[in-house]
Design an enzyme around this catalytic site. Sequence first.
Site, short mmCIF file in Angstrom:
data_model
loop_
_atom_site.label_atom_id
_atom_site.label_comp_id
_atom_site.label_asym_id
_atom_site.label_seq_id
_atom_site.Cartn_x
_atom_site.Cartn_y
_atom_site.Cartn_z
N LYS A 74 39.44 32.75 32.37
CA LYS A 74 39.12 33.22 33.72
C LYS A 74 38.79 34.71 33.71
O LYS A 74 39.55 35.46 33.09
CB LYS A 74 40.34 32.95 34.61
CG LYS A 74 40.24 33.51 35.99
CD LYS A 74 41.54 33.30 36.72
CE LYS A 74 41.53 34.09 38.00
NZ LYS A 74 42.77 34.14 38.65
N LYS A 116 43.18 35.53 30.82
CA LYS A 116 42.78 36.00 32.14
C LYS A 116 42.50 37.50 32.07
O LYS A 116 43.36 38.28 31.67
CB LYS A 116 43.89 35.72 33.14
CG LYS A 116 43.62 36.23 34.53
CD LYS A 116 44.68 35.71 35.48
CE LYS A 116 44.53 36.32 36.86
NZ LYS A 116 45.55 35.82 37.78
C1 PBG Z 1 46.95 34.96 41.19
C2 PBG Z 1 45.55 34.53 41.06
C3 PBG Z 1 44.36 35.28 41.24
C4 PBG Z 1 43.31 34.36 41.15
C5 PBG Z 1 43.87 33.11 40.88
N1 PBG Z 1 45.25 33.24 40.81
C6 PBG Z 1 44.14 36.70 41.60
C7 PBG Z 1 44.44 37.79 40.67
O1 PBG Z 1 44.83 37.63 39.52
O2 PBG Z 1 44.30 38.91 41.16
C8 PBG Z 1 41.85 34.68 41.35
C9 PBG Z 1 40.97 33.56 41.69
C10 PBG Z 1 39.63 33.92 42.21
O3 PBG Z 1 39.20 35.09 42.22
O4 PBG Z 1 38.95 32.99 42.61
N2 PBG Z 1 47.49 35.66 40.15
#
Ligand code: PBG
Length: 310
Positions: free
Chosen positions: A231, A178
């Site tokens: 992601k 991520k």
């Molecule tokens: C929580 C999380 C996030 C997303 C999914 N789970 C936000 C982040 O890490 O700030 C983002 C999903 C999206 O932008 O569609 N940690």
Amino acid sequence: MVREHTLHREDLIMPVFIDPRADTVREIPSMPGICNYGLDTVGREIEAILAAGIRQVILFGVPPTKDAVGSDTWDDEHGIIQRATRKLKAEWPELFVITDVCFCEYTTHGHCGVVADDGRLLNDPTLANLARQAVSHARAGADMVAPSGMLDGMVGAMRQGLDEAEFHDVSVMSYAVKYASAFYGPFRDAVDSAPAFGDRKTYQMDPANVREALVEAALDVEQGADVLMVKPALAYMDVIRAVREAHALPVAAYNVSGEYAMVKAAAERGWIDGDAVALELLLGMKRAGADLILSYFARDLATRLPSVAG
Ligand code: PBG
């Protein structure tokens, strides 16, 4: 006849946002067509998702109260995700419920775990809380838990917690890779989780790195992950491909909120054909190596896709 890749409805996972006010239906301004739903109104959205041929959802909670550690996340009785999961599994047993396991939506500081006085995220003290949250979600009926905080050791801690509580069948989809990305903006508006100070660069990855993605993925494989997620998706197609080639586990791509918002905004202006562009993007993710795609487009586009079941 010579087509190499096909996107199926079964490849898609639909995100659903749960709001603590039971009768809420609030459209997220930067995500047209996507709403926060309360426990009394979410049924209608679930019916629409199932009717479109999608069986998998991932739940995100907008909690009633926030505190320093995010204790709503392990509250068996009152936790927003626990209540939603119990309701969904009772009314639609065929629905496969995945829960996002994190703390940023639930903490006053908006970081993904326990924070020290100097503002640093404390990795190891957060692990026990993650296990506690995962077990509580499992008790409520979650089929799969998805840790999204990018903490070191999160998959192992949760797997151990689940196994000790006899939830051997609850699987783990790890947000293994991520990135610290600017594409999460609309999501943070939706769940009010923008960090109150600092950023997430000490735990999320540098967009410049791909070898590090393989290290992160390997650690999660070793700790017992069942699915590896990359992601965001759009700017990271090469990473999806690299993880696909390095590991045998299913790979999921998260087509995140900013990717959805860009397509919707351009389509609203008549500058692109939104549905056609979205289908092309999702197919591109599949071609890059994703077996599963989490996408806000899922509900609306599924009926235009073939089913594996025929
Ligand atoms: C929580 C999380 C996030 C997303 C999914 N789970 C936000 C982040 O890490 O700030 C983002 C999903 C999206 O932008 O569609 N940690």
